[in-house]
Every structure is written in structure tokens, then in C-alpha cells.
Design a protein around this motif. Structure first.
Motif, short mmCIF file in Angstrom:
data_model
loop_
_atom_site.label_atom_id
_atom_site.label_comp_id
_atom_site.label_asym_id
_atom_site.label_seq_id
_atom_site.Cartn_x
_atom_site.Cartn_y
_atom_site.Cartn_z
N GLN A 26 39.48 41.26 20.28
CA GLN A 26 39.12 40.52 21.48
C GLN A 26 40.20 40.64 22.55
O GLN A 26 39.90 40.67 23.75
N ALA A 27 41.46 40.71 22.13
CA ALA A 27 42.56 40.86 23.09
C ALA A 27 42.39 42.15 23.90
O ALA A 27 42.66 42.18 25.11
N PHE A 28 41.95 43.21 23.23
CA PHE A 28 41.68 44.46 23.95
C PHE A 28 40.38 44.36 24.75
O PHE A 28 40.29 44.83 25.88
N ALA A 29 39.36 43.73 24.14
CA ALA A 29 38.05 43.64 24.79
C ALA A 29 38.10 42.88 26.10
O ALA A 29 37.29 43.12 27.00
N ASN A 30 39.05 41.96 26.23
CA ASN A 30 39.17 41.18 27.47
C ASN A 30 39.38 42.07 28.69
O ASN A 30 39.09 41.67 29.82
N GLN A 31 39.86 43.28 28.46
CA GLN A 31 40.11 44.23 29.56
C GLN A 31 38.92 45.15 29.82
O GLN A 31 38.90 45.89 30.81
N ILE A 32 37.94 45.13 28.90
CA ILE A 32 36.83 46.08 28.98
C ILE A 32 35.74 45.53 29.90
O ILE A 32 34.73 44.96 29.48
N THR A 33 35.97 45.68 31.19
CA THR A 33 35.02 45.29 32.23
C THR A 33 34.77 46.50 33.12
O THR A 33 35.72 47.19 33.51
N GLY A 34 33.51 46.76 33.42
CA GLY A 34 33.21 47.91 34.27
C GLY A 34 31.81 48.44 34.03
O GLY A 34 30.97 47.78 33.40
N ASN A 77 40.00 47.57 35.81
CA ASN A 77 41.20 47.59 34.98
C ASN A 77 41.60 49.00 34.58
O ASN A 77 42.45 49.19 33.71
N SER A 78 41.01 49.99 35.23
CA SER A 78 41.29 51.39 34.89
C SER A 78 42.76 51.73 35.05
O SER A 78 43.41 51.34 36.03
N ARG A 98 31.59 42.72 26.60
CA ARG A 98 30.20 42.45 26.26
C ARG A 98 29.26 43.09 27.27
O ARG A 98 29.51 43.04 28.47
N LEU A 99 28.19 43.65 26.76
CA LEU A 99 27.17 44.24 27.62
C LEU A 99 26.41 43.12 28.33
O LEU A 99 25.87 42.23 27.67
N LEU A 123 39.25 54.59 29.43
CA LEU A 123 39.64 54.43 30.83
C LEU A 123 40.67 53.32 31.00
O LEU A 123 41.54 53.40 31.87
N VAL A 124 40.61 52.32 30.13
CA VAL A 124 41.37 51.08 30.34
C VAL A 124 42.59 50.94 29.43
O VAL A 124 43.65 50.46 29.86
N LEU A 125 42.46 51.34 28.17
CA LEU A 125 43.54 51.12 27.21
C LEU A 125 44.55 52.26 27.23
O LEU A 125 44.17 53.43 27.32
#
Length: 405
Positions: free
Chosen positions: A334-342, A362-363, A231-232, A295-297
Motif C-alpha cells: 500500500q505504501a507503494f500503491a499510494n503513488q500509483i495515480t494516473g 507522480n512520474s 485502485r482502478l 513510471l512512478v517507482l
């Protein structure tokens, strides 16, 4: 339910020509009380100003204006962004995403005031009739649905204007209106006029939200977006609510001509339509989000998320928000989005939104592995065995074809 059994109907009301005519038409043809309902999804104060008074003057008994801006962005736009949904590879689903929250709020008003019917002003040619009525069926199947464009004998703006004039119902609409537009916090869409011919280039009059890229500043501008679990949460290091963050991105993107789109799309009902869309903030947000994903997945995760996005784009476009499938896809996303921090920095310049910087705790990117210089973490000789096994099926087939296996 027959016409005589309809006592009170809640109309999705915009104050435009169609819905202004629908209010007296409902009263004449269904002999019922009409309650107007309008949703504030960020289309702008100028569209909502004086709306209640206008509805009452047209014959409505009351008018409910419901503020849905934060819910629209936080509960409908952000989840859709997490899936990576883009319809037919281009359209960012601005109108499609707004319909389910509007329909849900309309049902809530209907239940609150004790209505026995719902009404919308969608035409029988478009997608919105399916989106509204699909939501109504899922949320309040006991309520009758009235769709005047599928019942009355009026076929043009001139017919509607004449109808209102005969009844002395005031309207600001005119027969010379060229374009049909729909705006919300995510975008504005444009149809009609010269756009009905796909060979005609849109004139400057089409675009209302963004600066022409040719007239945009000659100096690029950079904007930093901060994400937490998909989330932004900040723009240029300022913490903002979902809606306010999108407002800020819209302002920045529009000033540089970002987010213009001219497409021919496949409507759900089977015909093609040509439309122009302006989605400045959404274009920036989607570019930044995808940069963090890359970068993360890992490869397999990104591939599966892309499949979710393709399926979700059709689900949203086709009006299937209130379904178990929607819940399932969002759970996976959402399972993937949980890692999208940065953080991501996007450069805005002459209609383009280009990612130039990205970072995440999480890169999976490792400079030690990716470097073209000397390293101690990767033995290049190991690649030979990997390639031999990876291409084994092709090798066996080739040998078979040559009669050597």
C-alpha cells in the motif's frame, strides 16, 4: 467432536454434482440439519438461478446466497494487484483469491444460524481444501470441519450419480461432463478432459469466456484505465465501482481474445496439475498497473515491490490470507500503491494487451534527462567516476588474481 455431536452444519454449496450429493450424505451420516450457503462472486446469474430451490429439494433446511461481488474485487483482488502477485510467473490467482472471502462469509452464516460444523466439497487432492480449512481455523476454530471426499467411499462421477438416483435427488449433472470449471468475476478455470495430458492442445470446447484470438477483430481497440492510489477508478473516463470496472474490462478483453493461459502448475499438496484459465479483464488491469509502477517507482522500490509480489503469490495460492504475514505484505504494498495515480491506455488486439500510453502526476520519468538529443541537465563525463566506483570490487579482485594487489 463426534458425528453424534453435530447438530447443524453449513455447507459451501454450488449446486453441482458433488455438493448435491453431500447434502443427503450429511443427513444420513451425521443425522444433522444441513444449511446450504452459496457465494455470489460474479460467476454469473445462470449458476445461481434456482439454486435455493435446488438446495431445498436436495434436503437442505435453508439456503443463504450472499452477494460478495464488490467486496471480492475491492478487498481481495485490488489488494492482490497492488502487490503484483502472479503465481509461478503466469497464474493470476483467480480461484485462490476467491476462497478466503467465500470461507469468511460461510463462517459468518454458520455463526448466525448457530451451526456447530462447516462442510466443503473440496477433494483430498486439491488446493482448495487447504484454503478453506486454513480460513476456518483462523476465523472459527471452535467449529468442526467436515470434508466428505476424505470420508466417503465414492470415487467418481458415476458413483455420485448412482447415489443421487438411489435417493431420488434431482440433478442436471451427467456422466458425460468433460471439464471441471470454476468461474468468478476475475476469471474462469478449466481442468479435466484432454487437459489431463499436457501434450494435448486445448480444443475450442475448452474456452468459454474469450473469443479465439485467431477469430478476434482485425481492428485493434484501445481502452483507457484511470487509477487513484493503486485502485482502478475509471474505464474510458467513466467512473465505475470496482466490480463494474472489472466487468467492463472483461467484456472488452474477451472480445479480443485477451487473457488465455495454458499452464502446468505446482499444487500445494505436492502434485502438478494442468489447467487453462481465462482472465481477460485481469490481464488488462495487471498490464496497466505495472506500466504505472514502472513510471512512478524508482529501481530499489520496484525491486522490493517485486519481492513482495512473489511472496504474496505463494501466500494467496497456499491459503494463508488470514495471517499477520498477509497484513504486513499488504501494508508494504500500500505504501507503494499510494503513488500509483494516473492513466494508462492499453491496446487490445488478437489476444494481446499492450500498453501504448501512460501518464502520472507522480512520474519520475524526465524527458530532459532521458533524451538522446542535446541537454543541459546531465554531464556525461560524470559517468566515468560513477562506473569506476561501481566496478571497484571487480577491479580489486582482478588485480588480486593477477598478483598485482
Amino acid at each position: 467432536m463426534s458425528k453424534s455431536q453435530v447438530n447443524k452444519v453449513v455447507l459451501a454449496y454450488s449446486g453441482g454434482l458433488d455438493t448435491s450429493a453431500i447434502i443427503p450424505w450429511l443427513k444420513e451420516n451425521y443425522d444433522c440439519e444441513v444449511v446450504a450457503f452459496a457465494a455470489d462472486v460474479g460467476q454469473g446469474d445462470e449458476e445461481l438461478q434456482g439454486l435455493e430451490e435446488k438446495a431445498i429439494r436436495s434436503g437442505a433446511s435453508e439456503c443463504h446466497i450472499v452477494d460478495l461481488k464488490e467486496g471480492f474485487v475491492g478487498e481481495y483482488i485490488y489488494p492482490t494487484v497492488m502487490t503484483g502477485a502472479v503465481y509461478e510467473g503466469q497464474y493470476l490467482l483467480g480461484t485462490s483469491m476467491a476462497r478466503p472471502i467465500i470461507a469468511k462469509a460461510q463462517v459468518e452464516v454458520a455463526l448466525k444460524v448457530g451451526a456447530d460444523a462447516l462442510c466443503h466439497g473440496c477433494t483430498g487432492k486439491g488446493n482448495d481444501q487447504v484454503r478453506f480449512e486454513g480460513a476456518f481455523a483462523a476465523l472459527a476454530p471452535q467449529l468442526k470441519v467436515i470434508a466428505p471426499w476424505r470420508e466417503w467411499d465414492m470415487h467418481s462421477r458415476e458413483d455420485l450419480l448412482a447415489y443421487l438416483a438411489e435417493r431420488n435427488v434431482p440433478t442436471t449433472a451427467s456422466a458425460t461432463k468433460i471439464y471441471s470449471r470454476d468461474a468468478n468475476a476475475w476469471h474462469i478455470s478449466h481442468e479435466g478432459g484432454e487437459l489431463e495430458n499436457p501434450w494435448c492442445e486445448p480444443t475450442k470446447q475448452v474456452w468459454t469466456m474469450t473469443v479465439d484470438p485467431e477469430d478476434a477483430p482485425n481492428q485493434a481497440e484501445r481502452v483507457q484505465l484511470g487509477f487513484e492510489q493503486g485502485r482502478l477508478v475509471s474505464v474510458n473516463n467513466e467512473k465505475l465501482s470496482p466490480y463494474q470496472a472489472l466487468v467492463r474490462l472483461n467484456q472488452l478483453g474477451a472480445a479480443h481474445g485477451v487473457g488465455r493461459l495454458d499452464i502446468v502448475e505446482n499444487r500445494l499438496v505436492g502434485m502438478k496439475s494442468r489447467g487453462c484459465y481465462e482472465t481477460p479483464g485481469g490481464t488488462i488491469l495487471m498490464a496497466a498497473y505495472k506500466a504505472l509502477e514502472h513510471l512512478v517507482l524508482n529501481k530499489d522500490s520496484l525491486k522490493f515491490r517485486e519481492q513482495l509480489g512473489l511472496e504474496f503469490s505463494h501466500l494467496v495460492y497456499d491459503g494463508r490470507w488470514f495471517t499477520p504475514l498477509k497484513d504486513s505484505i499488504l501494508a508494504g504494498a500500500q505504501a507503494f500503491a499510494n503513488q500509483i495515480t494516473g492513466d494508462v491506455v492499453v491496446k487490445l488486439y488478437k489476444g494481446q494487451a499492450t500498453v501504448v500510453q501512460r501518464r502520472s502526476p507522480n512520474s519520475l520519468y524526465s524527458e530532459d534527462f532521458a533524451t538522446f538529443g542535446a541537454d543541459d541537465v546531465y554531464d556525461q563525463s560524470h559517468a566515468e567516476g560513477f562506473i569506476r566506483l561501481y566496478s571497484l570490487a571487480s577491479r580489486i579482485k582482478a588485480l588480486k588474481d593477477k598478483g598485482q594487489a
